[in-house]
Design a protein around this motif. Structure first.
Motif, mmCIF file in Angstrom:
data_model
loop_
_atom_site.group_PDB
_atom_site.id
_atom_site.type_symbol
_atom_site.label_atom_id
_atom_site.label_comp_id
_atom_site.label_asym_id
_atom_site.label_seq_id
_atom_site.Cartn_x
_atom_site.Cartn_y
_atom_site.Cartn_z
ATOM 1 N N GLU A 119 0.852 -1.183 0.000
ATOM 2 C CA GLU A 119 0.000 0.000 0.000
ATOM 3 C C GLU A 119 0.888 1.233 0.000
ATOM 4 O O GLU A 119 2.030 1.198 0.446
ATOM 5 C CB GLU A 119 -0.914 0.026 1.229
ATOM 6 N N GLY A 120 0.340 2.338 -0.476
ATOM 7 C CA GLY A 120 1.105 3.571 -0.465
ATOM 8 C C GLY A 120 0.250 4.746 -0.887
ATOM 9 O O GLY A 120 -0.844 4.584 -1.435
ATOM 10 N N ALA A 121 0.756 5.931 -0.602
ATOM 11 C CA ALA A 121 0.060 7.153 -0.977
ATOM 12 C C ALA A 121 1.095 8.212 -1.322
ATOM 13 O O ALA A 121 2.199 8.241 -0.768
ATOM 14 C CB ALA A 121 -0.848 7.635 0.146
ATOM 15 N N ALA A 122 0.730 9.072 -2.256
ATOM 16 C CA ALA A 122 1.611 10.164 -2.662
ATOM 17 C C ALA A 122 0.823 11.468 -2.671
ATOM 18 O O ALA A 122 -0.358 11.491 -3.035
ATOM 19 C CB ALA A 122 2.204 9.901 -4.052
ATOM 20 N N LYS A 123 1.489 12.534 -2.258
ATOM 21 C CA LYS A 123 0.908 13.865 -2.322
ATOM 22 C C LYS A 123 2.004 14.839 -2.702
ATOM 23 O O LYS A 123 3.086 14.841 -2.096
ATOM 24 C CB LYS A 123 0.286 14.256 -0.979
ATOM 25 N N ASP A 124 1.729 15.648 -3.730
ATOM 26 C CA ASP A 124 2.711 16.611 -4.225
ATOM 27 C C ASP A 124 4.035 15.941 -4.565
ATOM 28 O O ASP A 124 5.122 16.498 -4.332
ATOM 29 C CB ASP A 124 2.940 17.728 -3.199
ATOM 30 N N GLY A 125 3.973 14.701 -5.077
ATOM 31 C CA GLY A 125 5.167 14.004 -5.514
ATOM 32 C C GLY A 125 5.910 13.246 -4.449
ATOM 33 O O GLY A 125 6.867 12.537 -4.741
ATOM 34 N N GLN A 126 5.504 13.362 -3.170
ATOM 35 C CA GLN A 126 6.147 12.650 -2.074
ATOM 36 C C GLN A 126 5.384 11.356 -1.772
ATOM 37 O O GLN A 126 4.164 11.370 -1.638
ATOM 38 C CB GLN A 126 6.202 13.528 -0.824
ATOM 39 N N PHE A 127 6.113 10.255 -1.648
ATOM 40 C CA PHE A 127 5.490 8.940 -1.498
ATOM 41 C C PHE A 127 5.825 8.328 -0.140
ATOM 42 O O PHE A 127 6.936 8.467 0.372
ATOM 43 C CB PHE A 127 5.974 7.991 -2.602
ATOM 44 N N LYS A 128 4.839 7.624 0.428
ATOM 45 C CA LYS A 128 5.049 6.857 1.649
ATOM 46 C C LYS A 128 4.215 5.588 1.552
ATOM 47 O O LYS A 128 3.018 5.647 1.267
ATOM 48 C CB LYS A 128 4.642 7.656 2.887
ATOM 49 N N GLY A 129 4.846 4.446 1.803
ATOM 50 C CA GLY A 129 4.107 3.196 1.717
ATOM 51 C C GLY A 129 4.931 2.040 2.233
ATOM 52 O O GLY A 129 5.944 2.221 2.923
ATOM 53 N N TYR A 130 4.522 0.835 1.891
ATOM 54 C CA TYR A 130 5.247 -0.358 2.340
ATOM 55 C C TYR A 130 5.014 -1.496 1.350
ATOM 56 O O TYR A 130 4.077 -1.480 0.549
ATOM 57 C CB TYR A 130 4.784 -0.792 3.734
ATOM 58 N N ALA A 131 5.890 -2.480 1.419
ATOM 59 C CA ALA A 131 5.729 -3.744 0.699
ATOM 60 C C ALA A 131 5.960 -4.869 1.700
ATOM 61 O O ALA A 131 6.899 -4.809 2.503
ATOM 62 C CB ALA A 131 6.712 -3.849 -0.461
#
Length: 352
Positions: free
Chosen positions: A254-266
């Motif tokens: 899962e992951g999410a990006a806002k204004d080109g910045q990404f945070k998530g995991y695998a």
């Protein structure tokens, strides 16, 4: 002008008009085909070709038949992209809401990534200008994209035997790509897809995205479940110098990006992995690699669940995400010594 002469002139003019329309209709597929081939050949490093064009005036649509996009140097033995048929049509439902937009439906599309060998033989990316060429092929903004029975392949023809890791039976629908409340109740565009990884793995993904912002903004969830490990033996033999007898692979991300910045995991999981043997006649480096894999696979699994697993945090920009290897190693050890990591998504793919 005499009445009879005037009638003859009108009939003759009408006949010429009808013949002109008929000639235009007969020539239209050839014109669209030649134009489409010209547009496809504008993509740097690739040669595009279509076999035929079919016009469907009654539903304001046309179909491209036999689409192939190949690397220009011809050293990759398969097209980068191909589709027996691509159908472009006017979205009548949106038209009733004042939006002049269209739909694109791809039938049996196939995407081939090729690794190994020289740089000329590899086929792993394409110039971003392909988006502009699609717009030139279909000048209306595309509000809906549909994919039926698609395939994605990762190939390495220089491995022995050649590697072909694939996802098949891909069905996908992307909606509200125009980002308009006149077409949808929300400004979000959505993508839902499912397929079969090799012959056993169940694949599902969902993405919410804002397609019109300058920097990528999206939230995604992706999962592959219960892929039989022996189906990947060509990959294991070439890259890890081992073969699998039994076991299942699952991946949750899962992951999410806002204004080109990404945070998530695998979160990868290997359940009941059984390494049957080391590759025959390995080199010294391959032998050490295979022994290390066998050691980790047997000793460092969670023996209660018979599972190897970790969770990898991923942060950074969309263009350059980075994995946190320290936390991944810590969680790998925690799966081994403390508690087995559970399968499934964790609900972290929310917009930031």
């Amino acid at each position: 002008m005499h009445l009879a002469t005037k009638r003859q002139w009108m009939v003759g003019s009408f006949a010429v008009f009808i013949l002109g329309l008929l000639g235009f209709r007969l020539y239209l597929p050839t014109f669209v085909k030649n134009y489409s081939n010209t547009v496809l050949n504008r993509i740097p490093g690739y040669h595009g070709h279509i076999d035929d064009v079919r016009i469907h005036l009654w539903r304001s649509a046309y179909s491209i038949v036999g689409l192939d996009l190949l690397k220009t140097n011809g050293k990759a033995p398969v097209p980068f992209f191909s589709s027996p048929q691509a159908d472009f049509s006017l979205h009548w439902g949106a038209l009733f809401h004042g939006q002049l937009v269209g739909k694109l439906e791809l039938d049996q599309p196939k995407l081939n990534f090729v690794a190994g060998g020289s740089q000329e033989e590899q086929q792993t990316s394409i110039d971003q200008s392909w988006q502009q060429q699609v717009k030139a092929l279909f000048p209306l903004r595309i509000s809906r994209l549909g994919i039926k029975n698609g395939e994605i392949h990762f190939r390495n023809y220089h491995a022995d035997p050649p590697i072909d890791i694939f996802i098949r039976r891909v069905t996908a629908v992307a909606t509200n790509l125009t980002n308009s409340r006149k077409v949808s109740r929300t400004l979000k565009a959505t993508l839902d897809a499912q397929g079969l990884a090799m012959n056993t793995g169940r694949l599902r993904t969902h993405v919410d995205i804002d397609p019109l912002v300058e920097k990528p903004t999206f939230a995604m969830a992706f999962e592959i479940e219960d892929l039989s490990l022996p189906e990947l033996n060509t990959f294991f033999r070439h890259y890890l110098a081992v073969e699998m007898k039994n076991g299942r692979f699952s991946l949750y991300s899962e992951g999410a990006a806002k204004d080109g910045q990404f945070k998530g995991y695998a979160k990868p999981l290997l359940d009941h992995a059984d390494l049957i043997k080391i590759k025959e006649n390995p080199s010294l480096g391959e032998a050490f690699k295979a022994i290390a894999v066998k050691f980790v696979g047997y000793v460092m699994k969670n023996h209660a669940k018979n599972r190897l697993a970790t969770k990898i945090d991923i942060t950074g920009t969309v263009e350059n995400p980075e994995a946190n290897t320290w936390t991944a190693a810590t969680r790998f050890l925690g799966n081994w010594l403390i508690k087995a990591i559970r399968p499934g998504l964790e609900g972290e793919g929310q917009a930031q």
